[in-house]
Design a protein around this motif. Structure first.
Motif, short mmCIF file in Angstrom:
data_model
loop_
_atom_site.label_atom_id
_atom_site.label_comp_id
_atom_site.label_asym_id
_atom_site.label_seq_id
_atom_site.Cartn_x
_atom_site.Cartn_y
_atom_site.Cartn_z
N LEU A 140 0.83 -1.20 0.00
CA LEU A 140 0.00 0.00 0.00
C LEU A 140 0.87 1.26 0.00
CD1 LEU A 140 -2.73 1.49 0.32
CD2 LEU A 140 -2.47 1.21 2.81
N GLY A 141 1.95 1.24 0.78
CA GLY A 141 2.85 2.39 0.85
C GLY A 141 3.47 2.70 -0.51
N ILE B 188 5.74 11.09 3.14
CA ILE B 188 4.32 10.90 3.46
C ILE B 188 3.98 9.41 3.45
CG2 ILE B 188 1.95 11.25 2.63
CD1 ILE B 188 2.86 14.02 1.62
N GLY B 189 4.47 8.71 2.43
CA GLY B 189 4.20 7.28 2.34
C GLY B 189 4.75 6.52 3.52
N ILE B 190 5.99 6.85 3.92
CA ILE B 190 6.61 6.18 5.07
C ILE B 190 5.81 6.44 6.34
CG2 ILE B 190 8.63 6.19 6.59
CD1 ILE B 190 10.34 6.76 4.11
N LEU B 191 5.41 7.69 6.56
CA LEU B 191 4.69 8.05 7.78
C LEU B 191 3.28 7.46 7.82
CD1 LEU B 191 5.84 11.77 8.23
CD2 LEU B 191 6.66 9.73 9.44
N VAL B 192 2.62 7.38 6.66
CA VAL B 192 1.27 6.78 6.61
C VAL B 192 1.34 5.30 6.98
CG1 VAL B 192 -0.60 6.08 5.06
CG2 VAL B 192 0.24 8.43 5.00
N VAL B 193 2.30 4.57 6.40
CA VAL B 193 2.45 3.15 6.72
C VAL B 193 2.79 2.97 8.20
CG1 VAL B 193 3.84 1.08 6.30
CG2 VAL B 193 3.10 2.48 4.38
N THR B 194 3.66 3.83 8.72
CA THR B 194 4.03 3.76 10.14
C THR B 194 2.82 4.01 11.03
OG1 THR B 194 6.28 4.52 9.65
CG2 THR B 194 5.54 4.72 11.93
N ALA B 195 2.02 5.02 10.69
CA ALA B 195 0.82 5.35 11.47
C ALA B 195 -0.18 4.21 11.46
CB ALA B 195 0.18 6.63 10.93
N LEU B 196 -0.40 3.61 10.29
CA LEU B 196 -1.32 2.47 10.20
C LEU B 196 -0.79 1.28 10.98
CD1 LEU B 196 -2.30 2.64 6.40
CD2 LEU B 196 -3.77 3.16 8.36
N SER B 197 0.51 1.09 10.94
CA SER B 197 1.12 -0.02 11.68
C SER B 197 0.91 0.15 13.18
CB SER B 197 2.63 -0.08 11.36
OG SER B 197 3.25 -1.09 12.11
N ILE B 198 1.08 1.37 13.68
CA ILE B 198 0.85 1.65 15.10
C ILE B 198 -0.62 1.46 15.46
CG2 ILE B 198 0.91 3.46 16.87
CD1 ILE B 198 3.34 4.62 15.33
N ALA B 199 -1.51 1.96 14.60
CA ALA B 199 -2.95 1.86 14.85
C ALA B 199 -3.41 0.40 14.91
CB ALA B 199 -3.72 2.62 13.77
N PRO C 35 8.77 0.63 0.84
CA PRO C 35 8.16 1.29 -0.32
C PRO C 35 9.02 2.41 -0.89
CG PRO C 35 6.53 1.01 1.42
CD PRO C 35 7.85 0.64 2.00
N ALA C 36 9.72 3.13 -0.01
CA ALA C 36 10.60 4.21 -0.47
C ALA C 36 11.75 3.64 -1.29
CB ALA C 36 11.14 4.99 0.73
N LEU C 37 12.33 2.52 -0.82
CA LEU C 37 13.41 1.89 -1.56
C LEU C 37 12.93 1.42 -2.93
CD1 LEU C 37 15.17 -0.33 1.16
CD2 LEU C 37 15.75 1.97 0.42
N CYS C 38 11.73 0.86 -2.97
CA CYS C 38 11.18 0.39 -4.25
C CYS C 38 10.96 1.55 -5.21
CB CYS C 38 9.85 -0.34 -4.02
SG CYS C 38 10.04 -2.04 -3.46
N TYR C 39 10.50 2.67 -4.70
CA TYR C 39 10.26 3.82 -5.57
C TYR C 39 11.59 4.38 -6.09
CZ TYR C 39 9.07 8.35 -7.39
OH TYR C 39 8.96 9.43 -8.22
N VAL C 40 12.60 4.45 -5.24
CA VAL C 40 13.92 4.90 -5.69
C VAL C 40 14.45 3.94 -6.76
CG1 VAL C 40 16.32 5.27 -5.00
CG2 VAL C 40 14.46 6.08 -3.54
N ALA C 41 14.18 2.64 -6.60
CA ALA C 41 14.59 1.65 -7.59
C ALA C 41 13.94 1.92 -8.94
CB ALA C 41 14.23 0.25 -7.11
N VAL C 42 12.67 2.31 -8.92
CA VAL C 42 11.96 2.65 -10.16
C VAL C 42 12.66 3.81 -10.86
CG1 VAL C 42 9.82 3.58 -11.11
CG2 VAL C 42 9.73 1.78 -9.38
N LEU C 43 13.02 4.83 -10.11
CA LEU C 43 13.69 6.00 -10.70
C LEU C 43 15.04 5.62 -11.31
CD1 LEU C 43 13.05 8.77 -8.00
CD2 LEU C 43 11.74 8.30 -10.07
N MET C 44 15.79 4.78 -10.60
CA MET C 44 17.13 4.43 -11.06
C MET C 44 17.10 3.48 -12.26
SD MET C 44 19.11 4.05 -7.39
CE MET C 44 20.76 4.25 -8.07
N ALA C 45 16.04 2.70 -12.38
CA ALA C 45 15.93 1.75 -13.50
C ALA C 45 15.74 2.45 -14.83
CB ALA C 45 14.78 0.78 -13.24
N ARG C 46 15.41 3.75 -14.80
CA ARG C 46 15.22 4.49 -16.05
C ARG C 46 16.48 4.54 -16.89
NH1 ARG C 46 12.23 10.01 -14.28
NH2 ARG C 46 14.07 10.08 -12.91
#
Length: 432
Positions: A179-180, A198-209, A349-360
């Protein structure tokens, strides 16, 4: 205001204090995730998470401040993604090297980086490396990050027969990580500033909840850096077995920094009429000082961030943008509990997104020339499948040189490529 105008030459660059401050906040939001991700990655080596958090903030602040105050460029620096993963998973966990020795290798690579920058060797090295391998290395590092992220998220798992297989996607933490990633990509598409954090903090908040992780708080006094400060082992780093490690730290950071500086400056219209970057030596000084200082404090290699383009996109044109980013990194020193709150699957999720950018980078390879595309593919694939950026670079240079020779394309081979390929063959033969 007049002092800022005069020091940073705002009017000459067609900008203002307000624009530069907004640009600084924008750049910071796009790269603030590193203060949460870097400590998590490096703490897997046994390094103290809080100390690494402080080292991350200080190394980023120092390098970015020098970039702004000395070089007068709107570029921000921080410990590099990919290099931190190489430090942890390839060098320390993969090779069994103590993290103190790995920090020593980072420090030495920073000294080498400083030397080649001062003596103008950098251009010769960069120009000698085949264009296809430059893009392949970037893409390969991205894939290396992706396989780490997918494992941390639980999307993939080890399998005795197929080596890798689909993980337990019914696991709540795995679903949160997926989801993140979706959230980050959607926010980036909508050009929302700070989408990664934002993505990291949303996943963290849901995890705590959901009771999957514990909230450690947000604010606290600045932690001690003593567990990692000056703990680098230079004697061990200078052993024969770590020569290749130093080379990789230097090599990847060289292209990462140079490519980012030129790319962001081009987008911001900061290149001169010959397409060159003015004050390049000062800009590289910021990076090399940050690398060596970061190693002393306790973090992996620092590099220029492509996220700096977010700040230049809203008008940042001078070092005032970078200075604002540096101040914000310093302000983060008081939020160490937040770094402890964020679980690994929230940063995946942040690592995966950075991977998408670098794969270009794969799109820039000349696929019509097999002697260029085959070594590039070998480079990119070898990194995740051998779980080593160093081995990927080795496979790339060796295959490029051998294929060009066997194909009779001697004119394509520059002496530096043959020398580097030979050094890698020697290293793999006698020090693997």
């Amino acid at each position: 205001m007049q002092i800022l105008e005069s020091f940073f030459k705002l009017r000459e660059h067609g900008t203002s204090v307000k624009t530069e401050v907004i640009a600084g906040f924008t750049t910071f939001l796009t790269m603030a995730y590193i203060i949460l991700v870097n400590p998590l990655i490096l703490s897997a080596t046994g390094m103290d998470l809080n100390a690494v958090f402080v080292a991350t903030c200080l190394a980023a602040a120092l390098g970015t401040a020098i970039m702004g105050l000395v070089a007068n460029y709107p570029m921000a620096l921080a410990p590099g993604m990919g290099l931190n993963a190489y430090f942890t998973f390839s060098v320390v966990k993969g090779m069994g090297i103590p993290w103190q020795a790995a920090l020593g290798a980072v420090f030495i690579s920073g000294i080498v980086f400083l030397a080649v920058s001062l003596f103008k060797v950098r251009e010769a090295i960069v120009n000698a490396i085949p264009r296809s391998l430059k893009f392949a290395i970037s893409a390969g590092v991205g894939m290396f990050l992706a396989i780490i992220a997918l494992k941390d998220a639980g999307v993939i798992a080890a399998h005795p027969a197929t080596y890798l297989t689909l993980g337990n996607i019914h696991n709540p933490t795995t679903l949160l990580a997926i989801l993140g990633f979706f959230l980050i990509v959607a926010l980036e598409y909508r050009k929302v500033p700070g989408s990664i954090i934002i993505g990291i903090l949303v996943v963290t908040a849901l995890s705590i909840a959901l009771g999957l992780s514990k909230f450690e708080g947000i604010f606290a006094p600045v932690p001690s850096m003593e567990p990692t400060f000056m703990k680098m082992d230079l004697h061990a780093a200078m052993s024969a077995g770590l020569v290749g490690v130093i080379f990789v730290f230097f090599f990847v950071d060289l292209f990462d920094t140079t490519g980012t500086l030129v790319g962001v400056s081009h987008r911001a219209g900061l290149l001169d009429k010959d397409g060159k970057l003015p004050r390049l030596k000062r800009a590289l000084l910021a990076d090399s000082v940050a690398i060596t200082a970061g190693a002393i404090m306790g973090t992996s290699s620092t590099t220029a961030y492509i996220e700096s383009a977010a700040g230049t996109a809203v008008g940042g044109r001078t070092g005032l943008t970078a200075t604002v980013v540096a101040i914000l990194f310093l302000a983060c020193l008081w939020i160490s509990p937040l770094a402890k709150t964020v679980p690994a699957y929230a940063t995946a999720p942040a690592l995966c997104y950075v991977a998408v950018l670098m794969a270009r980078g794969l799109a820039e390879i000349d696929w019509s020339d097999l002697t260029e595309s085959a070594p590039a593919v070998m480079t990119a694939l070898a990194m995740p499948f051998t779980f080593s950026i160093a081995d990927g670079i080795a496979f790339g240079f060796i295959s490029y040189a051998v294929i060009k020779i066997l194909a009779g394309r001697f004119a394509d081979l520059k002496p530096a490529v043959v020398v580097i390929a030979a050094l890698w063959i020697f290293k793999l033969a006698f020090f693997a």
